[in-house]
Design an enzyme around this catalytic site. Structure first.
Site, PDB file in Angstrom:
ATOM      1  N   LYS A 120       9.676   7.460 -11.186  1.00 12.80           N
ATOM      2  CA  LYS A 120       8.407   7.884 -11.790  1.00 12.80           C
ATOM      3  C   LYS A 120       7.266   7.809 -10.771  1.00 12.80           C
ATOM      4  CE  LYS A 120       5.800   5.295 -14.371  1.00 12.80           C
ATOM      5  NZ  LYS A 120       5.374   4.359 -15.421  1.00 12.80           N
ATOM      6  N   ASP A 138       6.456   9.132 -18.000  1.00 12.03           N
ATOM      7  CA  ASP A 138       6.097   7.776 -18.431  1.00 12.03           C
ATOM      8  C   ASP A 138       6.253   7.704 -19.950  1.00 12.03           C
ATOM      9  OD1 ASP A 138       3.980   9.246 -19.411  1.00 12.03           O
ATOM     10  OD2 ASP A 138       2.420   7.947 -18.591  1.00 12.03           O
TER      11      ASP A 138
END
Length: 210
Positions: A120, A138
Site C-alpha cells: 500500500k 486502504d
C-alpha cells in the site's frame, strides 16, 4: 456493476474534485515516503502535525539519519507506534543512502524492500510522487469498493487488481485519491452519508441511509 456505471461514477467524482491529491503535507518524494510510513494506523492530520516540525529540521535521508533514533522519536512521539516507525525510518534512510544514492526508488520491488514499506505504501509513493497509475487500497478504498460494488473483493489485493482492471484508463491516475476521500468524508464506516453523496443513484449498496 457495468462499465457504463463505473464510467459515470468516476466522471462525477472528477467533476466534484478535478485535482485530487493526498492530504499529507510533503514537498519531495522522500518527505512523502516518511509521511506515508508514519500514517499507518494514524490520521493524516496527526502525521502533518509531526512532520510540520520535523521536515524544516530534517527532510533528507542523511539529515534524518543524523538525528538518530532518539532524536527522531522526539518529533514523532505523538503518533501511534512511533517507536517501531522511528526504527523503520532510520533504517530506511540508511538503505536509501547506501543503495539508492539518497533518492527514493521508483520501482515497487525496491520500495517494498524498505523497512515499514508494504504494498500500500509503495503504491501511494509510486502514484503520488511519481505519477504511476497504481491503486493503494486502504480501509477506505476497500470499504467503498465493496459497498458500492465498483470492485468487490475479499482482500485488499483482490480489490486492487479489480480496480486496476475495471477503472477506465483516463481516471486511473487520480482514482485512488477520489476513492479514499469519498470513504473518508462521505461513505464513512458506521453510517454512510448517502443523502449528500454525488454517486448515490449509481451506487449498488442496498442499505442506503437518508
Amino acid at each position: 456493476m457495468n462499465k457504463q456505471k463505473r464510467q459515470a461514477i468516476f466522471e462525477r467524482l472528477q467533476a466534484a474534485n478535478p485535482n485530487p491529491t493526498t492530504e499529507l503535507n510533503y514537498q519531495t518524494p522522500f518527505e512523502l515516503l516518511v509521511a506515508v510510513i508514519l500514517s499507518a494506523q494514524a490520521t493524516d492530520k496527526g502525521v502533518n502535525k509531526a512532520t510540520d516540525k520535523l521536515f524544516p529540521v530534517a527532510n533528507t535521508p542523511q539529515k534524518i539519519h543524523d538525528l538518530g533514533l532518539e532524536g527522531l522519536k522526539r518529533y514523532i512521539k505523538t503518533i501511534g507506534l512511533f517507536n517501531n516507525k522511528a526504527k523503520n525510518i532510520i533504517e530506511t534512510c540508511r538503505i536509501l543512502m547506501e543503495t539508492h544514492g539518497g533518492e527514493v526508488p521508483q520501482q515497487r520491488k525496491a520500495l517494498e524492500a524498505l523497512p515499514g514499506v508494504g504494498r500500500k505504501t509503495a503504491n501511494v509513493v509510486l502514484n503520488t510522487a511519481f505519477g504511476h497509475a497504481t491503486m493503494a487500497v486502504d480501509t477506505h478504498i476497500f470499504r467503498v469498493s465493496n459497498r458500492t460494488r465498483i470492485a468487490p473483493g475479499k482482500t485488499p489485493l483482490e480489490v486492487e487488481k479489480k480496480l486496476l482492471r475495471s477503472t477506465p484508463e483516463v481516471f486511473l491516475q487520480d482514482a485512488h485519491h477520489w476513492l479514499i476521500l469519498h470513504g473518508r468524508y462521505t461513505c464513512v464506516a458506521r453510517k454512510p452519508r448517502c443523502g449528500s453523496c454525488v454517486i448515490e443513484d449509481l451506487c449498488e449498496y442496498k442499505e442506503k441511509t437518508e
